[in-house]
Design an enzyme around this catalytic site. Structure first.
Site, PDB file in Angstrom:
ATOM      1  N   ASP A 115      59.012  61.117  36.338  1.00 50.09           N
ATOM      2  CA  ASP A 115      59.927  60.121  36.589  1.00 50.09           C
ATOM      3  C   ASP A 115      60.480  59.661  35.698  1.00 50.09           C
ATOM      4  O   ASP A 115      59.887  58.617  35.508  1.00 50.09           O
ATOM      5  CB  ASP A 115      60.741  59.927  38.215  1.00 50.09           C
ATOM      6  CG  ASP A 115      61.480  60.047  38.658  1.00 50.09           C
ATOM      7  OD1 ASP A 115      62.588  59.251  38.032  1.00 50.09           O
ATOM      8  OD2 ASP A 115      61.642  60.241  40.603  1.00 50.09           O
ATOM      9  N   THR A 171      58.808  73.696  29.708  1.00 48.45           N
ATOM     10  CA  THR A 171      58.555  73.804  31.532  1.00 48.45           C
ATOM     11  C   THR A 171      60.155  73.631  31.209  1.00 48.45           C
ATOM     12  O   THR A 171      60.745  73.396  30.353  1.00 48.45           O
ATOM     13  CB  THR A 171      57.626  72.819  32.022  1.00 48.45           C
ATOM     14  OG1 THR A 171      58.149  71.252  31.498  1.00 48.45           O
ATOM     15  CG2 THR A 171      56.449  72.679  31.715  1.00 48.45           C
ATOM     16  N   ASN A 208      48.413  60.280  44.870  1.00 48.22           N
ATOM     17  CA  ASN A 208      49.185  58.385  43.950  1.00 48.22           C
ATOM     18  C   ASN A 208      48.178  59.065  42.889  1.00 48.22           C
ATOM     19  O   ASN A 208      46.712  58.467  42.569  1.00 48.22           O
ATOM     20  CB  ASN A 208      49.417  57.414  44.794  1.00 48.22           C
ATOM     21  CG  ASN A 208      49.750  56.301  43.822  1.00 48.22           C
ATOM     22  OD1 ASN A 208      50.658  56.628  43.365  1.00 48.22           O
ATOM     23  ND2 ASN A 208      49.378  55.296  44.356  1.00 48.22           N
ATOM     24  N   GLU A 268      61.296  69.605  30.404  1.00 46.30           N
ATOM     25  CA  GLU A 268      61.496  69.881  29.342  1.00 46.30           C
ATOM     26  C   GLU A 268      63.135  70.548  28.383  1.00 46.30           C
ATOM     27  O   GLU A 268      63.774  70.266  27.488  1.00 46.30           O
ATOM     28  CB  GLU A 268      60.450  70.394  27.983  1.00 46.30           C
ATOM     29  CG  GLU A 268      60.657  70.951  26.150  1.00 46.30           C
ATOM     30  CD  GLU A 268      59.651  70.407  25.799  1.00 46.30           C
ATOM     31  OE1 GLU A 268      59.799  70.089  23.965  1.00 46.30           O
ATOM     32  OE2 GLU A 268      58.531  70.592  25.868  1.00 46.30           O
TER      33      GLU A 268
END
Length: 239
Positions: free
Chosen positions: A144, A216, A121, A219
Site C-alpha cells: 500500500d 498480478t 502484522n 501491476e
C-alpha cells in the site's frame, strides 16, 4: 465491558473484513488446520507475542530455503512460486482473511504442501515469529503506497523495517521489492541504501524485473494508468 486495546504505533495496512464466499468459508474451516499457522497474540487482533518464534523445520517438516512474502493478497504470486519451487518452503503474510482463504483454495487445487500462511502484522512476524537469520528471501511486492501526504508515515518501508528485515534474513539473503508509485520507490531505495545491513544487488537506478514475479492485478492496474514499475533487490550483508 472490556476496554479495546490499540497499538501504540500505526500499522501499515487497513484491516479488511467483509463477507467471504461459501468456498472461502469452507477453506477457512477445512484447510486452515494445515495451511494457517497459529499465532500467539499480544495486545491486538493481528499482533504477534514477543518470544513466540516458530521452528521452520518443525512447521514444514524439513530444512529447506524459506521464502516469505509480505502482503500476499489473494495469493496469486506465492501459490505460483510455491508450485514452481517444490524444493523451497514459502510463508504468506497477510491480514485480509478473504485473501488468505482464496490462497488456501488455490494451494489445495495445486496440491501444495510447501506453503503456509499467517494472519498477522508483517513487522511483528519478522521480529517475533521468525527466528533470526531464518529467511532466504523476503518479498514485498506492491505494498500500500499510502499516497496522501498525511498517510505516508504508515508506509511499511522505513528505517525500522530495514532493521527487522535484516534480522529475519540470513547473511547473503535477498530482499526483493516492487512498486508502481515513484515516490514510494524513491523512499524504498533511500531507506535501504542508508541501511548498513543491506547492499544493492543491481547496477544503475533500478533492478531488472524479477523473473519469478507473476503479473498480478496490482501491476496490471499500474501499467494500465501509465505508471512505471520499479523493482529493487538488496542483499543482506554478512555482519
Amino acid at each position: 465491558m472490556e476496554t479495546p486495546v490499540y497499538r501504540d504505533r500505526p500499522v501499515s495496512f487497513v484491516r479488511r473484513s467483509g463477507r467471504m464466499s461459501e468456498a472461502q468459508d469452507r477453506a477457512w474451516a477445512e484447510l486452515s488446520p494445515f495451511y494457517l499457522l497459529s499465532v500467539e497474540r499480544d495486545a491486538a487482533a493481528t499482533s504477534v507475542r514477543p518470544g513466540s518464534a516458530i521452528d521452520p523445520a518443525e512447521v514444514w517438516g524439513r530444512r529447506a530455503p524459506l521464502i516469505v512474502e509480505i502482503g500476499s493478497g489473494q495469493g496469486h504470486q506465492i501459490v505460483s512460486a510455491a508450485a514452481a519451487r517444490p524444493d523451497a518452503d514459502f510463508l504468506a503474510v497477510e491480514v485480509f482473511a478473504a485473501g488468505l482463504a482464496r490462497t488456501m483454495l488455490d494451494a489445495e487445487r495445486e496440491g501444495l504442501r510447501n506453503l503456509r500462511l499467517v494472519e498477522a502484522n508483517a513487522p511483528e512476524v519478522l521480529e517475533h515469529m521468525l527466528p533470526v537469520a531464518s529467511v532466504d528471501e523476503l518479498w514485498l511486492f506492491f505494498p500500500d503506497p499510502w499516497h496522501k501526504n498525511k498517510h505516508t508515515k504508515r508506509r511499511l518501508v522505513a528505517p525500522e523495517f530495514a532493521r527487522i528485515a535484516a534480522q529475519a534474513l540470513r547473511p547473503g539473503g535477498t530482499l526483493r521489492l516492487a512498486t508502481d508509485w515513484q515516490d514510494y520507490a524513491d523512499q524504498m531505495r533511500a531507506v535501504l541504501d542508508e541501511a548498513a545491513e543491506f547492499e544493492r544487488d543491481f547496477p544503475g537506478e533500478w533492478a531488472e524485473r524479477f523473473d519469478g514475479r507473476v503479473l498480478t492485478a496490482f501491476e496490471r492496474k499500474g501499467l494500465r494508468v501509465g505508471r512505471d514499475i520499479r523493482d529493487l533487490t538488496y542483499t543482506r550483508r554478512t555482519p
